[in-house]
Design an enzyme around this catalytic site. Structure first.
Site, PDB file in Angstrom:
ATOM      1  N   ILE A   1       0.910  -1.150   0.000  1.00  0.00           N
ATOM      2  CA  ILE A   1       0.000   0.000   0.000  1.00  0.00           C
ATOM      3  C   ILE A   1       0.949   1.200   0.000  1.00  0.00           C
ATOM      4  O   ILE A   1       1.552   1.510   1.020  1.00  0.00           O
ATOM      5  CB  ILE A   1      -0.937   0.001   1.219  1.00  0.00           C
ATOM      6  CG1 ILE A   1      -1.835  -1.246   1.202  1.00  0.00           C
ATOM      7  CG2 ILE A   1      -1.776   1.271   1.234  1.00  0.00           C
ATOM      8  CD1 ILE A   1      -2.731  -1.398   2.433  1.00  0.00           C
ATOM      9  N   PRO A   2       1.132   1.836  -1.149  1.00  0.00           N
ATOM     10  CA  PRO A   2       2.280   2.729  -1.370  1.00  0.00           C
ATOM     11  C   PRO A   2       2.222   4.103  -0.686  1.00  0.00           C
ATOM     12  O   PRO A   2       2.154   5.149  -1.332  1.00  0.00           O
ATOM     13  CB  PRO A   2       2.298   2.870  -2.893  1.00  0.00           C
ATOM     14  CG  PRO A   2       0.863   2.734  -3.281  1.00  0.00           C
ATOM     15  CD  PRO A   2       0.293   1.710  -2.337  1.00  0.00           C
ATOM     16  N   CYS A   3       2.318   4.097   0.633  1.00  0.00           N
ATOM     17  CA  CYS A   3       2.334   5.362   1.365  1.00  0.00           C
ATOM     18  C   CYS A   3       3.610   6.150   1.100  1.00  0.00           C
ATOM     19  O   CYS A   3       3.646   7.362   1.338  1.00  0.00           O
ATOM     20  CB  CYS A   3       2.144   5.125   2.860  1.00  0.00           C
ATOM     21  SG  CYS A   3       3.368   4.042   3.611  1.00  0.00           S
ATOM     22  N   HIS A   4       4.644   5.491   0.576  1.00  0.00           N
ATOM     23  CA  HIS A   4       5.878   6.209   0.238  1.00  0.00           C
ATOM     24  C   HIS A   4       5.651   7.197  -0.902  1.00  0.00           C
ATOM     25  O   HIS A   4       6.449   8.106  -1.099  1.00  0.00           O
ATOM     26  CB  HIS A   4       7.009   5.227  -0.117  1.00  0.00           C
ATOM     27  CG  HIS A   4       6.711   4.360  -1.284  1.00  0.00           C
ATOM     28  ND1 HIS A   4       5.948   3.200  -1.174  1.00  0.00           N
ATOM     29  CD2 HIS A   4       7.058   4.454  -2.588  1.00  0.00           C
ATOM     30  CE1 HIS A   4       5.848   2.640  -2.364  1.00  0.00           C
ATOM     31  NE2 HIS A   4       6.517   3.378  -3.246  1.00  0.00           N
TER      32      HIS A   4
END
Length: 161
Positions: A124-127
């Protein structure tokens, strides 16, 4: 709960799973304890799929994960984590962009808090969430690792043009 370790360009991460999906990706700084009911299992099917996809991701051959995910959170957190998955590979969004996606433009701080509690970074690409001014903001695995992930994705996205 099953877990296994995986060494990658951002360090030794720990993957945690249940039979229905991946529950967490723990960065090095998040691995201080192991639950008494956890079982180390390098061959659990969900963990094997996650590792295979991470291999492909870090090699520049995967832009979208299909490992089943089973994050635990509030309804609001789950809505934010779902919105994070709409940020295209190699691109970034701001916290206010995410607040707008969920039709709650005044929830920027709450979006930031939910983003910070994302248990499945990378998957889940919170970056991909950065400050409105373009600055790299906090990341569970550290801002250096956030930068590594963003550069990896941007480089691959440029190669695909």
């Amino acid at each position: 709960m099953f877990y296994s370790y995986y060494t990658c360009p951002i360090g030794k991460i720990r993957l945690r799973a249940i039979d229905s999906g991946l529950v967490a990706l723990d960065h090095t700084n998040q691995q201080e304890s192991v639950g008494s009911d956890w079982v180390e299992n390098d061959s659990h099917p969900v963990i094997l799929q996650a590792k295979e996809e991470l291999d492909r991701y870090f090699a520049g051959n995967l832009k979208s994960f299909s490992t089943p995910l089973a994050p635990k959170g509030t309804a609001f957190q789950l809505s934010i984590w779902k919105a994070l998955q709409t940020i295209p590979f190699g691109e970034t969004s701001s916290y206010s962009d995410i607040a707008n996606i969920i039709n709650n433009p005044k929830s920027v701080r709450a979006v930031g808090a939910a983003n910070g509690r994302n248990p499945l970074s990378i998957f889940i690409p919170c970056h991909r969430v950065i400050g409105k001014n373009g600055s790299l903001t906090g990341y569970a695995g550290g801002v250096t690792n956030k930068s590594i992930l963003l550069k990896l994705e941007q480089k691959q996205a440029e190669l695909d043009l």
